[in-house]
Design a protein around this motif. Structure first.
Motif, PDB file in Angstrom:
ATOM      1  N   SER A 124       0.836  -1.200   0.000  1.00 42.18           N
ATOM      2  CA  SER A 124       0.000   0.000   0.000  1.00 42.18           C
ATOM      3  C   SER A 124       0.868   1.245   0.000  1.00 42.18           C
ATOM      4  CB  SER A 124      -0.911   0.023   1.232  1.00 42.18           C
ATOM      5  OG  SER A 124      -1.767  -1.088   1.217  1.00 42.18           O
ATOM      6  N   GLY A 170      -3.263  -2.613   6.488  1.00 41.62           N
ATOM      7  CA  GLY A 170      -4.633  -3.141   6.484  1.00 41.62           C
ATOM      8  C   GLY A 170      -4.711  -4.577   6.969  1.00 41.62           C
ATOM      9  N   GLN A 174      -7.805   0.501   0.126  1.00 37.65           N
ATOM     10  CA  GLN A 174      -7.959  -0.848   0.666  1.00 37.65           C
ATOM     11  C   GLN A 174      -9.241  -0.968   1.499  1.00 37.65           C
ATOM     12  OE1 GLN A 174      -4.358  -2.065   2.556  1.00 37.65           O
ATOM     13  NE2 GLN A 174      -5.021  -4.162   2.875  1.00 37.65           N
ATOM     14  N   ASP A 189      -5.982  -0.617  -4.530  1.00 37.05           N
ATOM     15  CA  ASP A 189      -5.404  -1.337  -3.400  1.00 37.05           C
ATOM     16  C   ASP A 189      -6.382  -2.435  -2.996  1.00 37.05           C
ATOM     17  OD1 ASP A 189      -3.867  -2.120  -1.345  1.00 37.05           O
ATOM     18  OD2 ASP A 189      -3.669  -0.149  -0.410  1.00 37.05           O
TER      19      ASP A 189
HETATM   20 MG    MG Z   1      -2.194  -2.626   2.306  1.00 33.82          MG
END
Ligand code: MG
Ligand code: ATP
Ligand code: ATP
Ligand code: MG
Lengths: 319, 295, 260, 308, 260
Positions: free
Chosen positions: C48, E152, C96, C174
């Motif tokens: 990311s 995440g 994300q 993402d």
């Molecule tokens: Mg990520």
């Protein structure tokens, strides 16, 4: 000066004396309280400023011991006190001179007659007398701006009564303020200004204001001063200030009788120190007598006014 | 720059330089807003400091008020203000935060809740002097607390409650729902969730409300005069049921006296009041900065 | 490496630090235009973070510091002359975690077009974008409904629709399908194939099949060395090659370890 | 099976201590919210009796239609409109300053200022809120009014404008602080979403952050308006005490609050009709803020954006 | 159907409405204890809504109304005598969007144990839970770091660790691996197999392979009929059966449409 050590002064007398009422009278009472507490360190004398009306409301239901008043007690207040069984001793403590002032830039006014003041301030003048040239022939063509204490104040009531002839009767288009320092600012910043308020504020702002002498119709222009007010030659713009003492508590509480005694003995000197004008010695003596005899009720009852009456005569009559 | 993104196909008219210029203008404008506020503050404070700093001597703090400016101090008023602020905060903070929690977390969406909400917003606009009348009737006379610092603080607490509740609610509302869900899903009770998550995360906002409320309470004059706080006191304040005066009343009183020195004394009094305010707020501000979370 | 493809984005000696912590180390690679490039790698390796470098979203993370160059058709987007707003206008992003605005579905999609001065018919644009993101049928009756009342997958598709609506040149995604069911995923994958005719696409995914299925090129990221926590690209090339004959041992382990 | 029994027993044995505690807490918190109701009831009780007494002597029609307000003069007129006029004039002026400047300041602090700058600037602004209002009053009178007189020589020594301006600055921090809090609470992910669409900082702020924080911002606005309407000392000192039906801000006016404080601290006997006016005026003020709150409550309920 | 398994949760005539909108219609099924049950189906069909019914999380959505019964070992958890707090204590949940507390990593994991009066060694519990969620190695040096600064996937694993730490009897997982890379996913899947010895697990997933790989039973959800938007369970049974010989045409379409 150093504070008196607690062990100095009169012992044995202790307690709290609650004083409330007029903010005009409060400085005198505070000064007295200051000296009194130096002598009687066990006694506490707090002073409030709820206004004469607010003070009487509290006084007449027994919440306070002494009420400061810039005017005599009014019938509705007399009635309230009566309802609650509160008797009181009314004592004059000092004079408050009302000074009429203009902006220092004003070079044409030095003296005004009562009639001219009336012409300016009467209700009919509202929206009509708006120029100095209308006040007296020969005054320049220059707008007139009026300043005065708030319509809720004893000062305003006194002034309207003394000048216009009826309490609370005046034009509405003047610039009022409850706060005399605010009026000082107003007049000092306005070349067209004419206004009135307590003499003490003039004394402290001599450089910003110009005092106007008053001609009480006899052709003599009199400037307010300690002498002219005390002697009664500055008329009609000086008014007496009072304290009202709860009759019952004088005998119940030593500290209160001590305080009132102290008050009458020192009011002359101390009121001068905080900018007011002492009563004459004769009047203080008469007040002392009145107090000694615990004469209750108001000497102004039925009179409804303090304008043009001699305190001395009134008090003397009571004997 | 435009060459870089050449295949702009004409369906958009981004007019970026215009937007950026607009944005910069806006940034300047908002900076100007802050600056203007600060300039006003500095002028005000400078004016006060120049007027009053001479009088900030030790005696000013240890002496009682007097008719002689040189002998005057604000000992009793300072005591009164500190007492009143502490008592006010002690009462208003839990009640205000509690009410905010109730309204945000517990209250069902019904008529009563809406009534309470509107009621609170409305109370924020009631002039302070009317609170004075209320305090006089309710605390001074009703509960027979007399003209004590306790009665004054209770009045003041009612006065600042709306500020606390409104800001508290907004702070609580800003805590994301997902955090509550996370906690409840772990078997936390509603109160545990509030206590451990909602309140800590909402605390910066609550503290802002507290700062504003304290600021309001410390500078108020009119309601205290109405309930009978006294202007002139030459003795120490010993307990919550004692008679009292506060800094703004003392200042108000000095301001209205004729002698010019008293005006300066008032300015000195204001400096002290701001000092008190500053130190109280500093605590809340440090806490707030510590607690601030950016989601 | 890709003689047949123009190069859209070219990364040179890229490093990213979060405060003291180095998250990305020494990355250089070239992303071909109008192709789909997948970034794969274990969680926390910096995918990311890397993606955010392409449209200067890291500018918004106060602690993040990016060094090195990212050239967009030859122009370094980190050049002081370049305005990040312009960069982001042309290099769109889907995050994300779905992050719809707390507004209506319609307003979510129209937002970007509006600020960029879209001149066409807004209703049409909204419909087209929602259709492209495979969301139209589910929401067409209720475009005024708050975007927050959508299911997780619906929110994600809304975010895709929103990104498409401004017609960027590059779209960074993402894990765009992480919250999607297979049907929606397929639609998104089809959409990508569609978009790739005009747009350059970079996706982060941890779904090997997806990477294998949709992407033309694949970048494999890993922590640069044992013990360090800085990520880097350890292998980059055409997807078939990465998946069938990876040169790096770790890539092979990672891919085979998962497949089957 | 012992597991199912175990589950059953725990499920049906709601932890009694917890449960009782939860109920207690809820009840206490409800009580805390109810304090506001008691306060309102108290205020109404304080105001209502005297107001009714007042309206026995003065007709409600006169109260609302007469254009002069002279209860303290010998010739008494009880038209409240001049006071309402003064209140609205001053409050509106203050809002013209406090709301836009406050919101802009909040935007600067939340969206433009660095973390460090915000931590310094915000408390500095908040000090403005703590300066006693008496001080503001004098500031208006001795600093702002002379300034105004230089620009417009016809400015009266007491005037609505200087009170408005100074009051605006006093209220500014309230708006700024609370709005800033609301904006800081908007999740970063929303900002990112907007930036990623090519929005400038300005657009992110105005089209995303401000709408998402609208609930908090409007709460701040309402508090500000309420505060302006209820503010007393500034107007009493700087705006004069002359009830007048005018829209000219350069003139002296009187607000409802200034009137109330004037009379309640003045020398009028508290049994007089003149004194009762303050209860009628207070009641009207109460009703006015109530109306305003009802309207704004309805508005915020309509336009609130919930984010998550 | 599952004579060999005790029944942990049994759903009877369940309906859920969001205001006027019916989201779930007439669902009845039984979830076996100490087994993994997967819920699959297209996005927006109500999987998350259904899952939230098992621990009364729908209580928190103001517009949601649940009717019908959910029996937990025979006790209806929607009974007015039952305290939802107690329900949630025994039936844990991992959400679709990672939602860590804005506290340190350590505090996130310790929180649930703390409020439930855990008496053991907290450090150990935190480590054990983080290991179980395959996060330990990445964060062990920095347990004091804010959970919001995690990637995440790290956040999602943290949420799993947090849920495990209170040792519930049932764990509901809403797409627990959607943000995870294959390694982490595998670890989570292994963890599920581990947990299933003691715990009942219900997961929502849109990853068919995952469902096929890990679950013992599968519930297939769909919109109940063409045109309606209310979801329901159209088929439920042992996973092998659902995946190899589904009885419902739609299940077959859905599964085969995706596989391969
Ligand atoms: Mg990520
Ligand atoms: N709070 C809510 N208010 C109104 N409608 C809602 C709410 N939450 C969900 N819905 C609607 O209910 C339906 C089912 O939503 P749910 O979140 O259960 O779907 P899902 O199967 O989990 O989808 P996904 O796989 O995308 O997460 C959707 O149409 C959604 O828009
Ligand atoms: N704002 C931040 N501040 C500090 N560290 C961060 C921040 N954001 C990410 N990190 C750290 O940087 C590393 C890379 O994070 P990143 O989000 O890029 O991972 P990722 O590859 O996308 O992982 P995932 O697949 O789990 O999403 C991680 O160790 C993470 O903890
Ligand atoms: Mg879902």
């Amino acid at each position: 000066a150093p504070q008196p050590a607690p062990n100095q002064g009169v012992q044995g007398v202790e307690g709290t004396i609650l004083v409330d009422g007029s903010s005009t009278v409060a400085p005198i009472t505070a000064a007295v309280a200051e000296e009194f507490q130096a002598e009687f360190p066990e006694v506490r004398v707090p002073v409030g400023i709820s206004g004469t009306g607010g003070g009487f409301k509290k006084f007449c239901i027994g919440e306070t011991d002494i009420s400061d008043a810039s005017r005599p007690i009014k019938p509705s207040e007399v009635e309230l006190c009566a309802q609650n069984g509160i008797e009181y001793v009314e004592l004059p403590v000092a004079f408050d001179g009302l000074a009429v002032m203009v902006n220092p830039a004003n070079d044409f006014v030095s003296c005004l007659t009562v009639d001219e003041l009336k012409k300016i301030w009467s209700p009919e003048a509202e929206g009509v007398i708006t120029n100095w040239s209308q006040v007296r022939a020969g005054f320049p063509d220059q707008p007139l701006a009026l300043y005065g204490p708030g319509t809720d104040s004893g000062t305003y009531d006194y002034f309207t009564e003394a000048i216009v002839g009826e309490e609370g009767a005046s034009r509405g288009d003047f610039l009022p303020s409850e706060d005399d320092n605010v009026l000082v600012q107003g007049i000092a910043g306005d070349a067209n200004a004419l206004g009135f308020f307590g003499l003490a504020y003039y004394e402290e702002n001599k450089d910003k204001l110009k005092l106007v002498a008053i001609d009480n119709g006899d052709g003599n222009c009199v400037l307010p001063s300690t002498e002219t007010v005390a002697s009664g030659t500055y008329q009609p713009l000086s008014r007496p200030l009072f304290i009202y003492v709860n009759r019952e508590r004088i005998d119940q509480k030593d500290e209160i009788s001590a305080f009132v005694k102290f008050y009458l003995e020192n009011a002359g000197k101390l009121s001068a120190e905080v900018g007011y004008i002492p009563l004459t010695d004769e009047i203080y003596a008469l007040a002392q007598q009145r107090y000694d005899k615990r004469v209750t009720g108001s000497i102004f009852e039925g009179l409804g006014s303090t304008v043009g009456v001699s305190l001395e005569d009134l008090l003397a009559k009571e004997k | 720059m435009n060459g870089l993104f050449a295949n702009e196909d004409g369906r958009f008219a981004p007019r970026l330089s215009l937007r950026l210029r607009f944005g910069r203008l806006f940034q300047l404008l908002s900076l100007a807003a802050v600056t203007l506020g600060l300039i006003v503050l500095s002028v005000l404070i400078l004016d006060i400091i120049l007027n009053g700093y001479k009088w900030l001597r030790p005696e000013f703090f240890t002496e009682f008020p007097s008719r002689f400016p040189e002998k005057s101090g604000l000992r009793s008023a300072l005591q009164g203000s500190l007492w009143m602020i502490s008592l006010t905060a002690l009462m208003a903070f839990p009640i205000g935060v509690g009410a905010a929690i109730y309204l945000e977390e517990y209250a069902p969406d019904n008529g009563l809740t809406r009534f309470i909400e509107i009621n609170i917003a409305n109370l924020a606009g009631v002039p302070s002097i009317i609170y004075g009348l209320l305090g006089l009737g309710l605390f001074v006379r009703g509960l027979e607390l007399g003209r004590s610092v306790l009665a004054g603080s209770m009045t003041m607490a009612l006065l600042v409650l709306p500020i606390l509740i409104v800001s508290g609610r907004e702070a609580i509302r800003a805590v994301p729902q997902s955090v509550r869900q996370a906690s409840l899903a772990l078997g936390a009770t509603q109160w545990q969730t509030i206590q451990n998550h909602v309140l800590p995360y909402a605390m910066p906002g609550i503290l802002t409300g507290t700062i504003l409320a304290i600021s309001r309470a410390i500078g108020e004059t009119a309601p205290l005069i109405t309930i009978g706080a006294l202007t002139y006191i030459r003795f120490d304040l010993k307990g919550p049921l004692d008679l009292f005066t506060v800094l703004p009343i003392q200042i108000f009183n000095w301001v209205s006296l004729p002698k010019a020195e008293f005006q300066q004394l008032a300015a000195a009094g204001i400096i002290v009041l701001l000092g008190v305010l500053f130190s109280l707020n500093a605590l809340a501000i440090v806490l707030r900065n510590k607690l601030q979370i950016r989601w | 490496m890709f003689d047949k493809h123009e190069i859209a984005l070219s990364v040179k000696n890229l490093n990213v630090d979060y405060g003291d912590f180095r998250a990305l180390e020494n990355i250089s690679l070239e992303i071909p235009a109008r192709q789909i490039t997948a970034i794969i790698g274990p969680s926390g390796c910096g995918k990311s973070t890397f993606l955010r470098c392409f449209n200067r979203m890291n500018d918004l993370v106060p602690t993040a510091r990016v060094t090195g160059e990212v050239l967009f058709y030859g122009q370094n987007i980190y050049d002081s002359k370049v305005n990040p707003v312009e960069v982001r206008r042309h290099i769109g992003m889907v995050f994300q975690k779905p992050n719809p605005f707390p507004k209506s579905i319609y307003e979510n999609v129209a937002y970007g077009a509006r600020i960029n001065g879209y001149k066409g018919n807004m209703d049409e644009l909204v419909e087209r974008s929602l259709r492209a993101a495979a969301l139209w049928d589910e929401v067409k009756d209720d475009l005024k409904k708050s975007a927050l009342a959508l299911s997780g997958g619906q929110q994600q598709r809304l975010c895709i629709a929103r990104a498409i609506a401004v017609e960027p040149q590059v779209i960074l995604m993402d894990e765009p399908a992480s919250a999607l069911d297979p049907i929606a995923t397929l639609k998104i994958e089809e959409l990508m194939q569609e978009l790739k005719k005009d747009y350059t696409i970079v996706i982060v995914t941890h779904n090997m099949q997806q990477a294998a299925r949709v992407s033309d090129y694949t970048a494999m990221m890993m922590l640069s060395k044992e013990g360090s926590r800085a990520g880097t690209v350890i292998e980059f090339g055409p997807t078939p090659q990465i998946f069938t004959s990876p040169r790096d041992r770790r890539t092979e382990d990672y891919i085979t370890g998962r497949f089957g | 099976m012992n597991e199912s029994q175990h589950v059953l027993s725990t499920l049906l044995r709601p932890r009694a201590d917890h449960d009782r505690r939860e109920k207690l807490i809820r009840a206490v918190l409800l009580l805390f919210s109810a304090v506001s109701i008691f306060t309102t009831l108290g205020i109404i009780a304080v105001l209502l009796r005297e107001t009714l007494l007042f309206f026995q002597e003065v007709s409600i029609v006169e109260f609302f239609t007469e254009t002069r307000w002279t209860p303290l003069f010998a010739s008494k007129k009880f038209g409240v409109l001049p006071l309402v006029n003064g209140t609205v004039l001053v409050a509106a002026g203050a809002m013209l300053i406090a709301l836009p400047l406050g919101l802009l300041a909040a935007i600067y602090l939340s969206e433009y200022a660095s973390d460090r700058a915000r931590k310094i600037l915000k408390p500095m602004l908040e000090v403005l809120a703590g300066v006693p209002t008496v001080v503001y009053g004098y500031f208006a009178l001795t600093f702002v009014t002379p300034l105004l007189q230089k620009i417009w020589p016809q400015t009266q020594a007491f005037n609505a404008l200087s009170a408005s301006i100074v009051m605006g600055f006093m209220i500014l921090p309230l708006v700024a602080s609370l709005s800033e809090d609301a904006m800081s609470a908007v999740p970063q992910s929303l900002r990112q979403a907007a930036y990623a669409l090519g929005a400038t900082r300005f657009e992110v702020t105005l089209r995303t952050v401000v709408p998402a924080a609208l609930s908090g911002i409007s709460a701040a606005f309402i508090l500000a308006v309420s505060r302006a309407i209820g503010e007393t000392m500034i107007v009493a000192i700087a705006a004069g005490q002359q009830p007048k039906l005018t829209l000219n801000p350069l003139q002296s006016i009187e607000t409802m609050t200034a009137y109330i404080v004037q009379v309640s601290l003045g020398d009028t006997p508290q049994q007089s009709i003149a004194y009762k006016t303050i209860f009628a005026v207070g009641m009207l003020l109460f009703m006015m803020t109530l109306m305003m709150n009802l309207i704004s409550n309805w508005l915020t309920r309509r336009y609130r954006e919930v984010y998550e």
